[in-house]
Scaffold this active site. Structure first.
Site, PDB file in Angstrom:
ATOM      1  N   GLU A 186     -11.784   3.693 -89.961  1.00 37.00           N
ATOM      2  CA  GLU A 186     -12.571   3.103 -88.893  1.00 37.00           C
ATOM      3  C   GLU A 186     -13.523   2.082 -89.488  1.00 37.00           C
ATOM      4  OE1 GLU A 186     -14.295   5.952 -86.210  1.00 37.00           O
ATOM      5  OE2 GLU A 186     -16.037   4.669 -85.946  1.00 37.00           O
ATOM      6  N   HIS A 188     -12.113   3.017 -79.238  1.00 42.43           N
ATOM      7  CA  HIS A 188     -12.957   3.847 -78.368  1.00 42.43           C
ATOM      8  C   HIS A 188     -13.297   3.126 -77.066  1.00 42.43           C
ATOM      9  CE1 HIS A 188     -13.477   5.341 -82.468  1.00 42.43           C
ATOM     10  NE2 HIS A 188     -13.505   6.521 -81.891  1.00 42.43           N
TER      11      HIS A 188
END
Ligand code: GLN
Ligand code: ZN
Length: 482
Positions: free
Chosen positions: A393, A422
């Site tokens: 990430e 997300h």
């Protein structure tokens, strides 16, 4: 407290019962401890060691666990019961004769843990060489580039594809017994076909099968390894409004059969491209379960690692040339204080990871994936995991991590996520190209992979499709310039 005492005018809330584990307390030990506390502190209130947020509500709602397993478990309600009993026993000089105390001691003396000598022997027999791959990483990377013929800036995803209603319903109906295993598998195969077809069509380089048989990263593994038990209602908060039902380690851990090979092989048979084998790593499996306390975390991690090693080799044997071993939760058990970080835990965690992949051929490319955790501070440790590629990430952390990779001479090839999964927002081609340009300023092109931040299971199919198309297009345009 034994050295410095405790002020008379203060009340001591003594965290006598462990609030984090799910095991029954040993009353003999607790009462001894309480006697010591009371020697120093006048006013004592018995409490749990922390809030009960980390444990499920009650064992009372479990009716499928064997009795001897259930007897050893204490969730939130049972822990409060223990506190009440301990308080009463502590005020009773003849506590040793009480029914409560004797029942507790009998329970503690009867260990119900399912042990397996073969597993224990295998861990004991481990030696230095079990933690090393045959060749150095830089040499392996050359061999892999040749064997896999990967172009510059290979594109891939992290593993899961959108879990649309149909996917969830299939799992649900199978669990409820409404459909047979064969019917369930037919559906899964259908999802895999569509997933592989889509990835092929848009031109991704390394494909995945989509993880339609899994609802989270750990349950599927727990179910296919012996040594775990599962609650029916043991929910705990994961983050925000999300809940998980962590498996409980209740024995030595062993792999009973191949459990990812069939789906991955099926996906592989549908395309000329490579489909990654997809596993959750030993550290994450353990960190997202309730661990045993009669053996060390290290021993337990090694047991899981050896079970996974067998699956890794079975995948390789089946012709899978790229295997990803996710360690999303690697950092989770790091001590709170930074100066304690380079602790035994981290060393053990790294070794456990290495154990899973140490026996593969040099040409087999081992990936890992990490998220939920900034790993900027432990970069050398991440490199020491000796994976060939890591995806992680990055899109939310302004890419500062790339500078640290360079400073630390990071060898592992990297796929810093080029967009944030997300959010439902679809990143544009230009935007991804800018991100890739930035990355290429800091990393050699041969070391860079192109992928989203994390798995796509929580996203919708529409936005996922478009985002991935844009990502592939951006990689293509940048590649042409190189
Ligand atoms: N392979 C997993 C997935 O794609 C990884 C999930 C995670 O890192 N949290 O869903
Ligand atoms: Zn992730």
């Amino acid at each position: 407290m034994e050295t410095y005492g405790f002020p008379d005018d203060k009340v001591l809330f003594a965290g006598l019962v462990n609030g984090k584990n799910i095991w029954r307390s040993d009353y003999a030990i607790k009462l001894k401890l309480l006697t010591r506390i009371r020697k120093k502190a006048e006013k004592v209130v018995l409490s749990t060691s922390c809030s009960l947020l980390h444990v499920p509500y009650t064992v009372g709602n479990e009716n499928q666990l064997p009795d001897d397993v259930k007897g050893h478990l204490a969730f939130a309600c049972e822990k409060l019961g223990e506190l009440a009993e301990l308080a009463a026993l502590a005020d009773n000089t003849d506590f040793a004769d009480t029914e409560e105390f004797q029942a507790n001691q009998e329970l503690i003396a009867h260990n119900a843990i399912r042990t397996d000598e073969e597993v224990q022997e295998r861990v004991k027999a481990l030696s230095e060489k079990d933690f090393h791959r045959k060749e150095r990483r830089t040499d392996r990377q050359m061999l892999q580039r040749k064997a896999l013929a990967q172009k510059l800036l290979p594109t891939t995803t992290i593993g899961s594809f959108p879990q649309i209603e149909d996917v969830k319903r299939n799992r649900f109906r199978f669990k409820k017994g409404e459909i047979t295993k064969a019917e369930y598998d037919e559906k899964i195969k259908g999802f895999i076909r569509e997933c592989v077809r889509f990835q092929d069509e848009i031109g991704l380089v390394v494909l995945v099968h989509g993880e339609f048989e899994r609802n989270d990263m750990v349950e599927y593994f727990g179910e296919n390894l012996s040594g775990f038990v599962f609650t029916q209602n043991g929910w705990v908060q994961s983050y925000g409004t999300r809940g998980v039902k962590p498996p409980i380690v209740f024995g030595d851990i062993k792999r009973e059969r191949d459990f990812t090979v069939a789906y991955i092989s099926y996906a592989n048979s549908l395309t000329e491209k490579d489909v990654k084998g997809m596993l959750t790593g030993p550290v994450t499996i353990l960190n997202w379960s309730f661990p045993r306390e009669d053996i060390s975390l290290k021993e337990c991690m090694y047991q899981i690692a050896l079970a996974l090693q067998d699956e890794v080799l079975a995948l390789e044997q089946a012709g899978v040339r790229i295997i990803q071993i996710d360690e999303a939760a690697l950092r989770e058990k790091l001590p709170l204080r930074k100066e304690d970080w380079y602790s035994e835990y981290l060393d053990d965690a790294i070794l456990a990871f290495r154990l899973t992949s140490s026996k593969v051929r040099s040409e087999t490319q081992i990936h890992t994936h990490m998220c939920y955790s900034e790993f900027e501070e432990i970069i050398p440790a991440i490199d020491a995991m000796d994976a060939d590629v890591i995806t992680f990430e990055a899109s939310r952390s302004q890419l500062t991590i790339l500078d640290s990779l360079k400073e630390n001479h990071f060898e592992t090839e990297v796929g810093p996520g080029v967009y944030d999964i997300h959010s439902p927002r679809v990143p544009g081609v230009e935007e991804i190209k800018e991100t890739l340009d930035l990355m290429l300023h800091k990393l050699p092109a041969e070391n860079l992979w192109v992928n989203p931040d994390c798995g796509l299971k929580t996203r919708g199919p529409q936005e996922t499709g478009q985002s991935l198309k844009n990502m592939v297009q951006a990689a293509k345009e940048i590649r042409e310039k190189l």
